[in-house]
Design a protein around this motif. Sequence first.
Motif, PDB file in Angstrom:
ATOM      1  N   ILE A   1       0.871  -1.173   0.000  1.00 16.44           N
ATOM      2  CA  ILE A   1       0.000   0.000   0.000  1.00 16.44           C
ATOM      3  C   ILE A   1       0.910   1.225   0.000  1.00 16.44           C
ATOM      4  O   ILE A   1       1.955   1.212   0.651  1.00 16.44           O
ATOM      5  CB  ILE A   1      -0.891  -0.044   1.273  1.00 16.44           C
ATOM      6  N   VAL A   2       0.509   2.245  -0.752  1.00 16.73           N
ATOM      7  CA  VAL A   2       1.316   3.467  -0.753  1.00 16.73           C
ATOM      8  C   VAL A   2       0.532   4.586  -0.037  1.00 16.73           C
ATOM      9  O   VAL A   2      -0.655   4.782  -0.305  1.00 16.73           O
ATOM     10  CB  VAL A   2       1.700   3.895  -2.186  1.00 16.73           C
ATOM     11  N   VAL A   3       1.213   5.237   0.883  1.00 14.61           N
ATOM     12  CA  VAL A   3       0.608   6.334   1.643  1.00 14.61           C
ATOM     13  C   VAL A   3       1.373   7.607   1.288  1.00 14.61           C
ATOM     14  O   VAL A   3       2.594   7.653   1.408  1.00 14.61           O
ATOM     15  CB  VAL A   3       0.709   6.056   3.163  1.00 14.61           C
ATOM     16  N   ALA A   4       0.641   8.607   0.808  1.00 10.31           N
ATOM     17  CA  ALA A   4       1.270   9.900   0.484  1.00 10.31           C
ATOM     18  C   ALA A   4       0.633  10.957   1.372  1.00 10.31           C
ATOM     19  O   ALA A   4      -0.598  11.111   1.352  1.00 10.31           O
ATOM     20  CB  ALA A   4       1.069  10.237  -0.988  1.00 10.31           C
ATOM     21  N   ASN A   5       1.415  11.625   2.155  1.00  6.03           N
ATOM     22  CA  ASN A   5       0.927  12.637   3.101  1.00  6.03           C
ATOM     23  C   ASN A   5      -0.176  12.066   3.985  1.00  6.03           C
ATOM     24  O   ASN A   5      -1.246  12.675   4.138  1.00  6.03           O
ATOM     25  CB  ASN A   5       0.435  13.881   2.357  1.00  6.03           C
ATOM     26  N   GLU A   6       0.072  10.891   4.517  1.00  7.23           N
ATOM     27  CA  GLU A   6      -0.861  10.200   5.430  1.00  7.23           C
ATOM     28  C   GLU A   6      -2.195   9.849   4.780  1.00  7.23           C
ATOM     29  O   GLU A   6      -3.186   9.623   5.470  1.00  7.23           O
ATOM     30  CB  GLU A   6      -1.087  11.017   6.714  1.00  7.23           C
ATOM     31  N   LYS A   7      -2.244   9.831   3.436  1.00  4.07           N
ATOM     32  CA  LYS A   7      -3.469   9.417   2.743  1.00  4.07           C
ATOM     33  C   LYS A   7      -3.151   8.203   1.879  1.00  4.07           C
ATOM     34  O   LYS A   7      -2.093   8.174   1.232  1.00  4.07           O
ATOM     35  CB  LYS A   7      -3.965  10.525   1.804  1.00  4.07           C
ATOM     36  N   LEU A   8      -4.080   7.260   1.817  1.00  6.06           N
ATOM     37  CA  LEU A   8      -3.883   6.130   0.904  1.00  6.06           C
ATOM     38  C   LEU A   8      -4.092   6.638  -0.514  1.00  6.06           C
ATOM     39  O   LEU A   8      -4.979   7.457  -0.745  1.00  6.06           O
ATOM     40  CB  LEU A   8      -4.940   5.044   1.157  1.00  6.06           C
ATOM     41  N   VAL A   9      -3.280   6.136  -1.438  1.00  6.92           N
ATOM     42  CA  VAL A   9      -3.415   6.610  -2.819  1.00  6.92           C
ATOM     43  C   VAL A   9      -3.493   5.427  -3.790  1.00  6.92           C
ATOM     44  O   VAL A   9      -2.892   4.383  -3.558  1.00  6.92           O
ATOM     45  CB  VAL A   9      -2.252   7.561  -3.222  1.00  6.92           C
ATOM     46  N   THR A  10      -4.248   5.616  -4.851  1.00  7.92           N
ATOM     47  CA  THR A  10      -4.435   4.550  -5.852  1.00  7.92           C
ATOM     48  C   THR A  10      -3.279   4.571  -6.866  1.00  7.92           C
ATOM     49  O   THR A  10      -2.537   5.558  -6.943  1.00  7.92           O
ATOM     50  CB  THR A  10      -5.770   4.725  -6.588  1.00  7.92           C
TER      51      THR A  10
END
Lengths: 96, 323
Positions: free
Chosen positions: A67-76
């Motif tokens: 899973i990739v998290v960018a700025n504490e948000k999950l991203v597709t």
Amino acid sequence: MCSTQRAAASGAYFLRSTARAFFDIGWPLCYLIAMKVAWEGKVYEMEKPLTVGQLLERFSLNPEAHIVVANEKLVTEDCKLSHEDNIRIIRVISGG
Amino acid sequence: MKCRVCGKEANIRLSAYNTALCADDFLTFFERRVTRAVQKYHLIDQTDSTLVAVSGGKDSLSLWYILNRAGYLSDGIYIDLGIDEYSRVSFEKARLMADRLGRRIYRFSLPALFQKGIGDLSKVMRRAPCSLCGVLKRYLMNKACIDAGYTVLATGHNLDDEASALFGNLLYWKEAYLYKKSISLEGRGDYLAKKIKPFFLCSEREAAAYAILSRIDYVYEECPYSVGAKTLLYKELLNKIEVTSPATKIRFVKGYLERVKEQEARPDPERCARCGYPSYTETCNVCRLVERFGTGEAIRIECFEPAQATATPDISAKADAVV
């Protein structure tokens, strides 16, 4: 000094001052513009911005297991990442 | 990618369902899947009291959190395997969740009984740590359930765990184990608690996403003894297939569930002559282990009350922590 010369001079001044600002504080330019990715306790630098899918491909990681998290948000996978993002790759598979 | 429900920017793509969801809608989707599984397969009745097996990882903590949100008030049990820092951090995460939910947590400490952690114990027994861990956990969790008066033991086994176990059993034709797995295993009288797996049809990736979006503080590190485990290899292989053929894992496990219904009812397990809990031999493995390596003390399960009782969060309300 004509307007063209004035513009060229101000451009050169801008480049010189920007470069001085970077080098005076000891940061190489490439470090500042690299995209940083945290993965398995290490920080990796990517030369250019990528999408999440491209990032996982670059690390040869399966999107089903990470899973990739960018700025504490999950991203597709289609999300475009930039060098300003705080990026983390999280492995989701455990021994079980 | 847009959320299929609200049209906002999606946070997770679920290729098995050919959809993408935003954080809010994913939390609702996941919680609904778990509560529907509980209802559809009659996992927990109104008269049941539930104990959740908690390891400090994403699956068990998410399960504990969801069950309490859904109104299935449950306490936790943690087994301290004596793996130094890993065990300490894991218990810390489990206690944080106990405090967040305002629920009780029980702990059994392996070093307290044997003066050894799982690593040293497996060395003197010449047995793989994971195999020994399985034997001890099954026994102790069942014992804790029965002794403390709980009727149901819930574990965080997910779709990937079940698919990889099934894959391994098929690969080596382990027929003795093949039809033993189920979303629910009925209890027997006063010596075997009912076991349930509400995440049976939820993937590991979904459970991790749920934990992250619900701001559940879990242990990211892998158990040091799981390095090189065959389960990890099977999971990797199944995930490679899943990427090219989405929904393979869920079809594999659902197909198994349809077939397992046709199997005969399980016979009652034998009971250990010493402790009275289920055993395949006259004296169970754990009684023999305690006799050989124990310090002479009885098996003791500690109980920790929550730091402060908080109101149980309600699943019908909007998720309070949404990214």
